[in-house]
Design a protein around this motif. Structure first.
Motif, PDB file in Angstrom:
ATOM      1  N   UNK A 189       7.910  -0.347 -15.185  1.00  0.00           N
ATOM      2  CA  UNK A 189       7.432  -0.405 -13.934  1.00  0.00           C
ATOM      3  C   UNK A 189       6.021   0.199 -13.927  1.00  0.00           C
ATOM      4  N   UNK A 190       5.210  -0.268 -13.082  1.00  0.00           N
ATOM      5  CA  UNK A 190       3.697   0.347 -13.211  1.00  0.00           C
ATOM      6  C   UNK A 190       3.586   1.662 -12.138  1.00  0.00           C
ATOM      7  N   UNK A 191       2.557   2.392 -12.534  1.00  0.00           N
ATOM      8  CA  UNK A 191       2.287   3.473 -11.812  1.00  0.00           C
ATOM      9  C   UNK A 191       1.291   3.146 -10.520  1.00  0.00           C
ATOM     10  N   UNK A 192       0.889   4.239  -9.961  1.00  0.00           N
ATOM     11  CA  UNK A 192       0.131   4.078  -8.628  1.00  0.00           C
ATOM     12  C   UNK A 192      -1.304   3.372  -9.139  1.00  0.00           C
ATOM     13  N   UNK A 193      -1.671   3.324 -10.371  1.00  0.00           N
ATOM     14  CA  UNK A 193      -3.111   2.651 -10.620  1.00  0.00           C
ATOM     15  C   UNK A 193      -2.666   1.223 -11.179  1.00  0.00           C
TER      16      UNK A 193
END
Length: 499
Positions: free
Chosen positions: A92-96
């Motif tokens: 999964x990707x982080x906020x950026x």
């Protein structure tokens, strides 16, 4: 492959980041390295070929047990970001929008990452080349195989394998060695026992040169420049009931069509292949090709890329080009038939007939389409085997994606079923992807099937050739990569043939 997880109850508080857990590494050998293991969140097995990359582009690629070993002065004992990526798996990707982990590397400790698998097939590992358990050795963990086979093989292309006598006989095309890229371009061969388990690694016993036991044996010597490649490997019985191993050989200068070709026979005394029949250059299809499979009707069928040529499984017929048959569509009668006069109507030719309305869609045998989108799937090469679990013929093939909107030109693997080796084949489901990379000449080894055919294994050549990707993952490029496929997976249901 399910590696031993050398974890005891943590002696220090665990540091948790997303799904990562840091623990002390328990090993008989002291290590200055920090270990990261990437595992399948469902099966718990280590995932090979996952790249971990730092902010300054230091790249680490997991070994067959899913480990990387890190000791980098300046980056130890401080928080470090690693981008996480690998074909067929998701993080999964982080906020950026970054995909990665942020452990603190410490000598003697480990960090575990659990990834979601998007592929239906599960990657088992690399079968050939150096350093299959490179990181595991640096971390002092148990090794199923040594990190360099005594043969010194570094890279191998396009495998063929058949049960022969008391074992399994294996052959490959081009082979790279430590001392020079052009290690052996006259076919490399090896043997193994029959009772091998690919998830525990395969220990090949390579044929070595009698005069120089540190060099691989040239298994098919043909005068003239170029590489010698063997395909269509099969066995038949002679008039005395003795097992005979044969293959089609071609001498190739680069990727040009063969400069000469014929049928080779394995000489048990010399332990090499020798020319049995030299074929005319005008002979474009009357010989063994691709991957051979024997059916109960007494014929060998050849997947090149689909089974549209065949010959009776007798020594005399296999050696006689006039005995080969091709599956051909008779436009005048509007029917398919096996015959000896015309070349086969292959998948590409069938598509032309359909577009010209010279064949009805209901008559198509090779109109393979993505079960999800209905888009056509043109195959570059494939392997076809009878499967006892599905009670069908099953196909595992790589898509020719240069013209299609595919993630890779030669790296998308598909699964399909049929009631007969020559089709008709219909809906297909993608089981593995290799974005911007090549995975060609795949083969399903029926002799490795488990649980009555419920679990099967296939491998192919993993290489940056033809991909347009300038970066090759260390140790993996130009080697054989194996997958495990559970045919009970419900995601394969759209490809099931209905009675």
């Amino acid at each position: 492959m399910k590696p031993v997880l050398p974890f005891l109850r943590p002696l220090l508080p665990a540091v948790v980041f997303l799904f990562g857990i840091i623990t002390p590494l328990v090993s008989k050998a002291e290590t200055k390295h920090f270990g990261i293991q990437v595992v399948d969140e469902v099966t718990g097995r280590g995932i090979p070929l996952i790249e971990l990359r730092t902010v300054n582009d230091l790249r680490y690629v997991t070994d067959n047990a899913g480990w990387v070993a890190i000791y980098e002065p300046g980056l130890m004992d401080r928080e470090v970001w690693f981008h996480v990526s690998g074909p067929g798996y998701e993080w999964k990707k982080d906020g950026f929008g970054f995909t990665g982990i942020r452990p603190t590397p410490k000598s003697g400790e480990t960090f575990t990452v659990k990834l979601k698998r998007n592929n239906i097939a599960e990657r088992v590992g690399r079968l050939t080349g150096q350093g299959q358990y490179h990181a595991s050795e640096l971390l002092g963990l148990p090794l199923p195989l040594p990190n360099l086979n005594p043969s010194g093989v570094m890279g191998q292309d396009s495998v063929q394998a058949v049960p022969y006598k008391d074992g399994i006989f294996w052959l490959w095309g081009d082979t790279n060695m430590p001392n020079y890229p052009l290690g052996n371009y006259n076919t490399t061969c090896a043997t193994t026992a029959r009772d091998i388990d690919p998830e525990k690694g395969i220990a090949y016993k390579y044929y070595m040169d009698e005069k120089d036991p540190k060099r691989l044996r040239k298994m098919m010597v043909v005068e003239g420049p170029g590489a010698v490649w063997l395909f269509g490997l099969l066995t038949v019985k002679d008039e005395n009931g003795k097992e005979v191993m044969l293959a089609h050989y071609g001498r190739h200068e680069g990727l040009k069509p063969h400069a000469e070709h014929g049928i080779a026979r394995f000489d048990d005394a010399a332990q090499t292949f020798k020319t049995a029949v030299k074929l005319e250059m005008s002979n474009e299809w009357r010989y063994m090709q691709g991957h051979a499979v024997q059916a109960e009707d007494g014929y060998y069928y050849f997947s090149a890329p689909l089974p549209h040529t065949r010959v009776r499984a007798t020594l005399a017929d296999v050696l006689d080009p006039s005995k080969y048959e091709a599956l051909w569509f008779d436009q005048a009668k509007g029917e398919w038939k096996w015959q000896k006069e015309h070349p086969p109507t292959n998948q590409e030719a069938e598509q032309v007939l359909l577009k010209q309305e010279k064949m009805k869609l209901a008559q198509a045998r090779f109109d393979i389409r993505d079960a999800a989108t209905g888009e056509p799937v043109q195959l570059h090469n494939a392997s076809v085997q009878w499967n006892a679990y599905r009670k069908r013929w099953i196909l595992l093939g790589v898509q020719y994606g240069f013209k299609a909107k595919a993630p890779s030109p030669l790296g998308e693997m598909w699964y399909a079923e049929s009631d007969a080796p020559d089709g008709p084949w219909g809906k297909a489901v993608k089981v593995a992807t290799h974005p911007r990379y090549s995975y060609y000449n795949p083969i399903h080894h029926g002799f490795l099937d488990k649980e009555g055919g419920k679990v099967i294994y296939f491998e192919g050549t993993y290489t940056l050739e033809f991909s347009g990707n300038p970066i090759a993952p260390a140790r993996y490029d130009y080697n054989q990569l194996m997958y495990r496929l559970d045919l009970s997976d419900e995601r394969l249901a759209p490809a099931h043939r209905q009675k």
